[in-house]
Every structure is written in structure tokens, then in C-alpha cells.
Design a protein around this motif. Structure first.
Motif, PDB file in Angstrom:
ATOM      1  N   ALA A   1      -4.167  36.603 -31.399  1.00 37.15           N
ATOM      2  CA  ALA A   1      -5.247  36.861 -32.357  1.00 37.15           C
ATOM      3  C   ALA A   1      -4.769  36.682 -33.790  1.00 37.15           C
ATOM      4  O   ALA A   1      -5.490  36.134 -34.635  1.00 37.15           O
ATOM      5  N   ASN A   2      -3.557  37.105 -34.064  1.00 41.35           N
ATOM      6  CA  ASN A   2      -3.009  36.977 -35.417  1.00 41.35           C
ATOM      7  C   ASN A   2      -2.739  35.526 -35.796  1.00 41.35           C
ATOM      8  O   ASN A   2      -2.618  35.207 -36.989  1.00 41.35           O
ATOM      9  N   ALA A   3      -2.632  34.645 -34.781  1.00 45.21           N
ATOM     10  CA  ALA A   3      -2.335  33.236 -35.036  1.00 45.21           C
ATOM     11  C   ALA A   3      -3.587  32.371 -35.104  1.00 45.21           C
ATOM     12  O   ALA A   3      -3.487  31.169 -35.359  1.00 45.21           O
ATOM     13  N   VAL A   4      -4.745  32.949 -34.882  1.00 46.34           N
ATOM     14  CA  VAL A   4      -5.997  32.182 -34.876  1.00 46.34           C
ATOM     15  C   VAL A   4      -6.754  32.395 -36.178  1.00 46.34           C
ATOM     16  O   VAL A   4      -6.848  33.513 -36.681  1.00 46.34           O
ATOM     17  N   ARG A   5      -7.284  31.304 -36.706  1.00 53.40           N
ATOM     18  CA  ARG A   5      -8.155  31.347 -37.877  1.00 53.40           C
ATOM     19  C   ARG A   5      -9.471  30.656 -37.522  1.00 53.40           C
ATOM     20  O   ARG A   5      -9.480  29.669 -36.782  1.00 53.40           O
ATOM     21  N   THR A   6     -10.550  31.185 -38.056  1.00 48.82           N
ATOM     22  CA  THR A   6     -11.854  30.556 -37.844  1.00 48.82           C
ATOM     23  C   THR A   6     -12.510  30.278 -39.197  1.00 48.82           C
ATOM     24  O   THR A   6     -12.272  30.990 -40.175  1.00 48.82           O
ATOM     25  N   TRP A   7     -13.314  29.238 -39.216  1.00 48.59           N
ATOM     26  CA  TRP A   7     -14.160  28.954 -40.371  1.00 48.59           C
ATOM     27  C   TRP A   7     -15.605  28.991 -39.886  1.00 48.59           C
ATOM     28  O   TRP A   7     -15.953  28.310 -38.910  1.00 48.59           O
ATOM     29  N   GLY A   8     -16.411  29.830 -40.534  1.00 56.70           N
ATOM     30  CA  GLY A   8     -17.768  30.025 -40.077  1.00 56.70           C
ATOM     31  C   GLY A   8     -18.803  29.792 -41.152  1.00 56.70           C
ATOM     32  O   GLY A   8     -18.527  29.902 -42.352  1.00 56.70           O
ATOM     33  N   ARG A   9     -20.003  29.477 -40.695  1.00 59.51           N
ATOM     34  CA  ARG A   9     -21.146  29.306 -41.594  1.00 59.51           C
ATOM     35  C   ARG A   9     -22.334  30.040 -40.973  1.00 59.51           C
ATOM     36  O   ARG A   9     -22.701  29.778 -39.829  1.00 59.51           O
ATOM     37  N   ASP A  10     -22.883  30.990 -41.729  1.00 55.89           N
ATOM     38  CA  ASP A  10     -24.028  31.778 -41.255  1.00 55.89           C
ATOM     39  C   ASP A  10     -23.743  32.427 -39.897  1.00 55.89           C
ATOM     40  O   ASP A  10     -24.598  32.457 -39.011  1.00 55.89           O
ATOM     41  N   GLY A  11     -22.522  32.918 -39.737  1.00 53.58           N
ATOM     42  CA  GLY A  11     -22.154  33.619 -38.516  1.00 53.58           C
ATOM     43  C   GLY A  11     -21.774  32.729 -37.353  1.00 53.58           C
ATOM     44  O   GLY A  11     -21.405  33.230 -36.284  1.00 53.58           O
ATOM     45  N   GLU A  12     -21.825  31.416 -37.534  1.00 46.91           N
ATOM     46  CA  GLU A  12     -21.492  30.472 -36.473  1.00 46.91           C
ATOM     47  C   GLU A  12     -20.144  29.838 -36.755  1.00 46.91           C
ATOM     48  O   GLU A  12     -19.903  29.321 -37.855  1.00 46.91           O
ATOM     49  N   ILE A  13     -19.231  29.862 -35.771  1.00 45.46           N
ATOM     50  CA  ILE A  13     -17.918  29.245 -35.931  1.00 45.46           C
ATOM     51  C   ILE A  13     -18.075  27.728 -35.938  1.00 45.46           C
ATOM     52  O   ILE A  13     -18.691  27.151 -35.036  1.00 45.46           O
ATOM     53  N   VAL A  14     -17.518  27.078 -36.966  1.00 43.56           N
ATOM     54  CA  VAL A  14     -17.603  25.622 -37.061  1.00 43.56           C
ATOM     55  C   VAL A  14     -16.226  24.947 -37.049  1.00 43.56           C
ATOM     56  O   VAL A  14     -16.134  23.723 -36.955  1.00 43.56           O
ATOM     57  N   ALA A  15     -15.159  25.723 -37.128  1.00 49.20           N
ATOM     58  CA  ALA A  15     -13.805  25.179 -37.006  1.00 49.20           C
ATOM     59  C   ALA A  15     -12.868  26.307 -36.580  1.00 49.20           C
ATOM     60  O   ALA A  15     -13.094  27.474 -36.918  1.00 49.20           O
ATOM     61  N   VAL A  16     -11.836  25.934 -35.838  1.00 52.47           N
ATOM     62  CA  VAL A  16     -10.838  26.893 -35.365  1.00 52.47           C
ATOM     63  C   VAL A  16      -9.454  26.327 -35.648  1.00 52.47           C
ATOM     64  O   VAL A  16      -9.211  25.124 -35.454  1.00 52.47           O
ATOM     65  N   GLY A  17      -8.561  27.177 -36.112  1.00 54.02           N
ATOM     66  CA  GLY A  17      -7.174  26.785 -36.326  1.00 54.02           C
ATOM     67  C   GLY A  17      -6.241  27.691 -35.553  1.00 54.02           C
ATOM     68  O   GLY A  17      -6.490  28.895 -35.425  1.00 54.02           O
ATOM     69  N   LEU A  18      -5.180  27.108 -35.007  1.00 55.71           N
ATOM     70  CA  LEU A  18      -4.134  27.874 -34.322  1.00 55.71           C
ATOM     71  C   LEU A  18      -2.827  27.647 -35.057  1.00 55.71           C
ATOM     72  O   LEU A  18      -2.381  26.501 -35.218  1.00 55.71           O
TER      73      LEU A  18
ATOM     74  N   LEU B   1       2.543  25.443 -39.508  1.00 54.51           N
ATOM     75  CA  LEU B   1       1.742  24.435 -38.805  1.00 54.51           C
ATOM     76  C   LEU B   1       0.449  25.035 -38.297  1.00 54.51           C
ATOM     77  O   LEU B   1       0.462  26.003 -37.522  1.00 54.51           O
ATOM     78  N   VAL B   2      -0.674  24.462 -38.730  1.00 54.16           N
ATOM     79  CA  VAL B   2      -1.970  24.856 -38.191  1.00 54.16           C
ATOM     80  C   VAL B   2      -2.591  23.651 -37.494  1.00 54.16           C
ATOM     81  O   VAL B   2      -2.624  22.542 -38.030  1.00 54.16           O
ATOM     82  N   ARG B   3      -3.041  23.875 -36.265  1.00 50.97           N
ATOM     83  CA  ARG B   3      -3.715  22.838 -35.480  1.00 50.97           C
ATOM     84  C   ARG B   3      -5.196  23.164 -35.437  1.00 50.97           C
ATOM     85  O   ARG B   3      -5.578  24.314 -35.181  1.00 50.97           O
ATOM     86  N   LEU B   4      -6.031  22.162 -35.647  1.00 52.22           N
ATOM     87  CA  LEU B   4      -7.451  22.389 -35.856  1.00 52.22           C
ATOM     88  C   LEU B   4      -8.328  21.762 -34.784  1.00 52.22           C
ATOM     89  O   LEU B   4      -7.993  20.733 -34.195  1.00 52.22           O
ATOM     90  N   ALA B   5      -9.473  22.401 -34.575  1.00 49.33           N
ATOM     91  CA  ALA B   5     -10.603  21.813 -33.859  1.00 49.33           C
ATOM     92  C   ALA B   5     -11.834  22.021 -34.711  1.00 49.33           C
ATOM     93  O   ALA B   5     -11.984  23.069 -35.357  1.00 49.33           O
TER      94      ALA B   5
END
Length: 288
Positions: free
Chosen positions: A49-66, A72-76
Motif C-alpha cells: 500500500a505504501n508503494a502504490v500511488r493513484t491519480w484520480g479525477r472526480d473520485g475515479e482512478i485514472v492512473a496507478v503507479g507502483l 522508480l515508478v511504473r505506471l498504468a
């Protein structure tokens, strides 16, 4: 509509895994997979959990980073948002600023989907392309051939054998029984399997973990290894074929795997197991 950076916490990890699964589709390019988070889960739910980052818009996740590593951050990125200027600008701003809690100071890496707006902006900011990685895929529409060796699905009772093969396959591996059980308890492992291959004398010679993202979606092989004492006998090919068969049983449309471009042995193994190369991928780095 503001893009918000978040840390999901343990309670949010299942949602993150679900989103990553939704975002996988045939022809969608190689990006962070729920199996990547699942493999990281060997360090425990809290550290994951500490290694995960999310980017959200209006409560919806639109990108995830590990954060595979602090540098090093890997993105989807959600389908349809790969060229979203607002999202890309926020991800790049967060990656550049250590105070935002994504990457540390100094030389750091961002592994974003190829040709995404994030990559374009990073190049414009002077970031450089790192060494290539070579993705492969195998279509699973047709039945997979027999691997030619005995293969078993790993149970909790076989965890010690599974972890021992891992440590004997990768120098410096820290995969312990405790970490296998932590991984197996994670949200992503419900659609995953560990496999062991055995030689004619009953010795465990190779191991693999496969991760499904759901029926009709590409699955992931991560990791695959052959015991150092049993290399050169085709066991890498055999366990990779078995991995493809396991993913097909789990409903995956394709089996995906990625290896460093310099790893000629792994590249030869995946080709011999019926995998086709995809366009190479490259992370980007900022010099410290």
C-alpha cells in the motif's frame, strides 16, 4: 476537474488491483499489470500500500503507479486517458517534486506506457530514455502443447520448495516462505498460480508465477526462473509453456512477459516457448 494524487492504503488495494485488471486489453500496449502489484505483495499488504500511488479525477482512478524502488515508478493509465494533458501534466509534476511523495531526489525513473503523453512531456523536460526491455506475448486462442515435464500447481505445503527454486534462480533473491504466504494472501493472487516443474528424478528445477487480469484479458508471467543447477536442459521453455497453459485455464486471452533487452537467454527461452516479440519498451530517467 482537478487531478488528485493519492495513496490508497491497505483498504484501497483491492480497488487498485481491480482497476488495473479493467485496464488490460489486447493490443493495449505493455503497462503496469495487476500481477505486478501481486508480485510486490510478497512484502506484505502494508508495504505494498505504501508503494502504490493513484491519480484520480472526480473520485475515479485514472492512473496507478507502483514504486518498485524509491527511484522508480511504473505506471498504468486508464484506456482513453493516455493523451490526457491534464493527467500527464500532473503525473510529471508529481514525479519531478520529491515533496509530493512519489520519487526521491537525484536520478529517478518513470516507466510510463510507450508513446503516452506522460512520455512526451518527460522528453520535453529533458528526461532521457533508459535501456530497452523486450516484451513478448503468446496468443492463447488455441490449446497449449504439453510442456514435456511434470508440472504442479504450488500449494501452501509446497511453499518451501517454490521459494527455494526462486532463490536458486536469481542471485540475491529474498523470496522466503513468509513472503510467499504474504503474496498468496493478496488480492491479486485470487487469479494467480505458482507452478513448479520437476525433472525425471523428482527434483524441482523451475518455477513460475502467472497472473490473470480476468477472462478475455492478457495475463502476466512474473517471475519465471530455472534453478542454476539445472540450466541448459530446456526447463525454462517447459515451465514457460506450462505458464501459458495455466493462463489459458484462467481465461486469459494472451500470456505476456517482459525481460531486459540484454537478457539473451531469457529472450531465447520465450521465443522457444512460442512467444512473439512486441515493440520494446523504455523507461525514462532524470539525471541526478
Amino acid at each position: 476537474m482537478t487531478i488528485e494524487l493519492g495513496v490508497p492504503g491497505v483498504v484501497g488495494l483491492e480497488r487498485v488491483v481491480g482497476k488495473l485488471g479493467e485496464w488490460q486489453y489486447d493490443g493495449g500496449g505493455f503497462q503496469l499489470h495487476p500481477g505486478d502489484v501481486g508480485w510486490y505483495w510478497r512484502f506484505g499488504a502494508e508495504q505494498t500500500a505504501n508503494a502504490v500511488r493513484t491519480w484520480g479525477r472526480d473520485g475515479e482512478i485514472v492512473a496507478v503507479g507502483l514504486l518498485d524502488e524509491p527511484d522508480l515508478v511504473r505506471l498504468a493509465i486508464a484506456p482513453g486517458a493516455e493523451q490526457d494533458d491534464e493527467l500527464a501534466e500532473q503525473i510529471v509534476a508529481d514525479a519531478k517534486d520529491p515533496a509530493r511523495g512519489v520519487l526521491i531526489e537525484g536520478r529517478v525513473y518513470v516507466d510510463a506506457p510507450m508513446e503516452s503523453r506522460v512520455q512526451e512531456l518527460l522528453f520535453e523536460e529533458g528526461w532521457e530514455a533508459d535501456q530497452p526491455w523486450q516484451p513478448f506475448e503468446r496468443d492463447l486462442a488455441d490449446a497449449v502443447e504439453d510442456p514435456g515435464v511434470r508440472v504442479e500447481v504450488v500449494t501452501a505445503e509446497q511453499a518451501s520448495t517454490r521459494t527455494a527454486v526462486q532463490r536458486a534462480s536469481f542471485d540475491g533473491s529474498t523470496f522466503t516462505d513468509e513472503r510467499w504466504h504474504a503474496m498468496a494472501a493478496g488480492a491479486a493472487y485470487g487469479q494467480a498460480r505458482c507452478l513448479l516443474a520437476f525433472d525425471g528424478q523428482g527434483e524441482a528445477v523451475a518455477a513460475v508465477t502467472v497472473w490473470s487480469a480476468g477472462r478475455g484479458k492478457p495475463g502476466l508471467i512474473e517471475p519465471m526462473g530455472v534453478h542454476r543447477d539445472f540450466r541448459g536442459h530446456g526447463y525454462g521453455q517447459a515451465i514457460t509453456v506450462a505458464a501459458a497453459a495455466a493462463l489459458r485455464e484462467l481465461g486469459a486471452s494472451k500470456a505476456d512477459v517482459c525481460t531486459p533487452g540484454f537478457n539473451t537467454g531469457a529472450i531465447a527461452t520465450y521465443r522457444s516457448a512460442g512467444f512473439e516479440p512486441l515493440p520494446e519498451t523504455r523507461a525514462q530517467y532524470r539525471k541526478g
